[in-house]
Design an enzyme around this catalytic site. Structure first.
Site, PDB file in Angstrom:
ATOM      1  N   ASP A  56       0.841  -1.202   0.000  1.00 28.14           N
ATOM      2  CA  ASP A  56       0.000   0.000   0.000  1.00 28.14           C
ATOM      3  C   ASP A  56       0.879   1.255   0.000  1.00 28.14           C
ATOM      4  O   ASP A  56       1.236   1.772   1.060  1.00 28.14           O
ATOM      5  CB  ASP A  56      -0.911  -0.030   1.234  1.00 28.14           C
ATOM      6  CG  ASP A  56      -1.851   1.166   1.292  1.00 28.14           C
ATOM      7  OD1 ASP A  56      -1.879   1.947   0.315  1.00 28.14           O
ATOM      8  OD2 ASP A  56      -2.546   1.306   2.309  1.00 28.14           O
ATOM      9  N   LYS A  58      -0.247   3.691  -2.004  1.00 26.92           N
ATOM     10  CA  LYS A  58      -1.272   4.597  -2.569  1.00 26.92           C
ATOM     11  C   LYS A  58      -0.724   5.325  -3.789  1.00 26.92           C
ATOM     12  O   LYS A  58      -0.593   6.547  -3.819  1.00 26.92           O
ATOM     13  CB  LYS A  58      -1.807   5.551  -1.508  1.00 26.92           C
ATOM     14  CG  LYS A  58      -2.563   4.798  -0.418  1.00 26.92           C
ATOM     15  CD  LYS A  58      -3.377   5.707   0.478  1.00 26.92           C
ATOM     16  CE  LYS A  58      -4.114   4.893   1.524  1.00 26.92           C
ATOM     17  NZ  LYS A  58      -3.229   4.131   2.429  1.00 26.92           N
ATOM     18  N   ASP A  61       0.657   8.005  -9.749  1.00 24.72           N
ATOM     19  CA  ASP A  61       1.565   8.576 -10.745  1.00 24.72           C
ATOM     20  C   ASP A  61       1.106   8.200 -12.161  1.00 24.72           C
ATOM     21  O   ASP A  61       0.049   7.608 -12.339  1.00 24.72           O
ATOM     22  CB  ASP A  61       2.990   8.065 -10.454  1.00 24.72           C
ATOM     23  CG  ASP A  61       4.040   9.105 -10.785  1.00 24.72           C
ATOM     24  OD1 ASP A  61       3.927   9.739 -11.856  1.00 24.72           O
ATOM     25  OD2 ASP A  61       4.979   9.279  -9.985  1.00 24.72           O
ATOM     26  N   GLY A 153     -10.300   0.777   8.334  1.00 24.74           N
ATOM     27  CA  GLY A 153     -11.121   1.663   9.168  1.00 24.74           C
ATOM     28  C   GLY A 153     -11.763   0.942  10.332  1.00 24.74           C
ATOM     29  O   GLY A 153     -12.660   1.463  10.983  1.00 24.74           O
ATOM     30  N   ALA A 156      -9.260   1.139  15.323  1.00 29.73           N
ATOM     31  CA  ALA A 156      -8.759   2.484  15.659  1.00 29.73           C
ATOM     32  C   ALA A 156      -9.554   3.601  14.973  1.00 29.73           C
ATOM     33  O   ALA A 156      -9.636   4.710  15.486  1.00 29.73           O
ATOM     34  CB  ALA A 156      -7.287   2.590  15.287  1.00 29.73           C
ATOM     35  N   GLN A 157     -10.131   3.317  13.803  1.00 27.50           N
ATOM     36  CA  GLN A 157     -10.873   4.369  13.093  1.00 27.50           C
ATOM     37  C   GLN A 157     -12.393   4.224  13.234  1.00 27.50           C
ATOM     38  O   GLN A 157     -13.160   4.790  12.444  1.00 27.50           O
ATOM     39  CB  GLN A 157     -10.467   4.399  11.621  1.00 27.50           C
ATOM     40  CG  GLN A 157      -8.987   4.761  11.423  1.00 27.50           C
ATOM     41  CD  GLN A 157      -8.654   4.934   9.955  1.00 27.50           C
ATOM     42  OE1 GLN A 157      -9.145   5.842   9.298  1.00 27.50           O
ATOM     43  NE2 GLN A 157      -7.811   4.043   9.442  1.00 27.50           N
ATOM     44  N   LYS A 160     -16.480  -1.448  13.605  1.00 25.72           N
ATOM     45  CA  LYS A 160     -16.489  -2.612  14.508  1.00 25.72           C
ATOM     46  C   LYS A 160     -16.101  -3.855  13.706  1.00 25.72           C
ATOM     47  O   LYS A 160     -16.496  -3.978  12.540  1.00 25.72           O
ATOM     48  CB  LYS A 160     -17.896  -2.840  15.072  1.00 25.72           C
ATOM     49  CG  LYS A 160     -18.452  -1.664  15.841  1.00 25.72           C
ATOM     50  CD  LYS A 160     -18.138  -1.766  17.331  1.00 25.72           C
ATOM     51  CE  LYS A 160     -18.520  -0.531  18.102  1.00 25.72           C
ATOM     52  NZ  LYS A 160     -17.943   0.738  17.642  1.00 25.72           N
ATOM     53  N   GLY A 175      -5.140  -2.565  11.356  1.00 23.93           N
ATOM     54  CA  GLY A 175      -3.780  -2.246  11.778  1.00 23.93           C
ATOM     55  C   GLY A 175      -3.656  -2.201  13.278  1.00 23.93           C
ATOM     56  O   GLY A 175      -3.511  -3.234  13.955  1.00 23.93           O
TER      57      GLY A 175
END
Ligand code: C5P
Length: 199
Positions: A56, A58, A61, A153, A156-157, A160, A175
């Protein structure tokens, strides 16, 4: 195998220890800038011996550069890499690329993501926010089972465990929530990917 991809946003020593610990339990690992800046392609080589690896960076280019980067990470053992959805119009269909269609945080994708979703069908899959399950459900409705959906997500974000899977994702990307406490993997015990069995 739980429908989980562990985002190894940590140092190489800890990443290797978590990967050893969870290798039989999860669908794979995600390696990002953190490990690549620490040790180049070496973490990709080592962790892909323990499980499937998504890289990853992201990517955003021109196709020439994106292809060179994807070639390098795939040669090092990764299955695939994540690219920004914004560059999709310039990319050829490619089963080595996951297309990011919407972030887990507020970005300009919030106004654009619906336009990008049909294009994700030309790639390995879409990255859609697991902390916004209604987005995941809409992406699945458009794509059917023609492509994978992977969703960060969780933990931590705010998402659930299982929220994104129940909305139609194949795998949740996790993560910090697992790096802090790998035994939390049991929270995915009863879950299965919606369409695909490998990342
Ligand atoms: O620690 P946490 O579970 O929040 O990590 C989420 C991972 O998913 C990070 O590696 C982050 O780069 C990635 N990601 C994200 N939102 C996106 C795409 C990727 O959080 N839209």
């Amino acid at each position: 195998m739980r429908p989980v991809i562990v985002a190894l946003d940590t140092d190489l020593k800890r990443a290797l220890s978590i990967a050893e610990q969870l290798r039989e339990e999860v669908a794979g690992f995600k390696i990002g800038w953190d490990l690549v800046l620490e040790a180049g392609l070496d973490p990709i080589r080592r962790i892909s011996k323990l499980g499937q690896v998504i890289v990853d960076l992201k990517l955003a280019d021109i196709p020439y550069v994106v292809n060179r980067v994807v070639n390098k990470v795939v040669e090092a053992g990764a299955c695939c890499a994540i690219a920004h959805g914004l560059i999709a119009p310039s990319l050829e269909p490619d089963q080595r690329i996951y297309l990011l269609v919407r972030m887990t945080t507020p970005t300009l994708y919030d106004d654009l993501w619906r336009q990008l979703v049909p294009t994700a069908g030309k790639f390995r899959g879409a990255v859609a926010p697991g902390n916004a399950p209604s987005t995941v459900a809409e992406v699945r409705k458009v794509l059917g089972c023609s492509a994978r959906i992977i969703s960060p997500g969780i933990g931590a974000q705010g998402g659930k465990p299982g929220d994104a899977i129940r909305a139609g994702a194949d795998f949740e990307i996790v993560g910090r929530y697992l790096i802090e406490e790998p035994s939390r993997i049991s929270q995915w015990d009863k879950l299965k990917p919606t369409c695909w069995n490998s990342i």
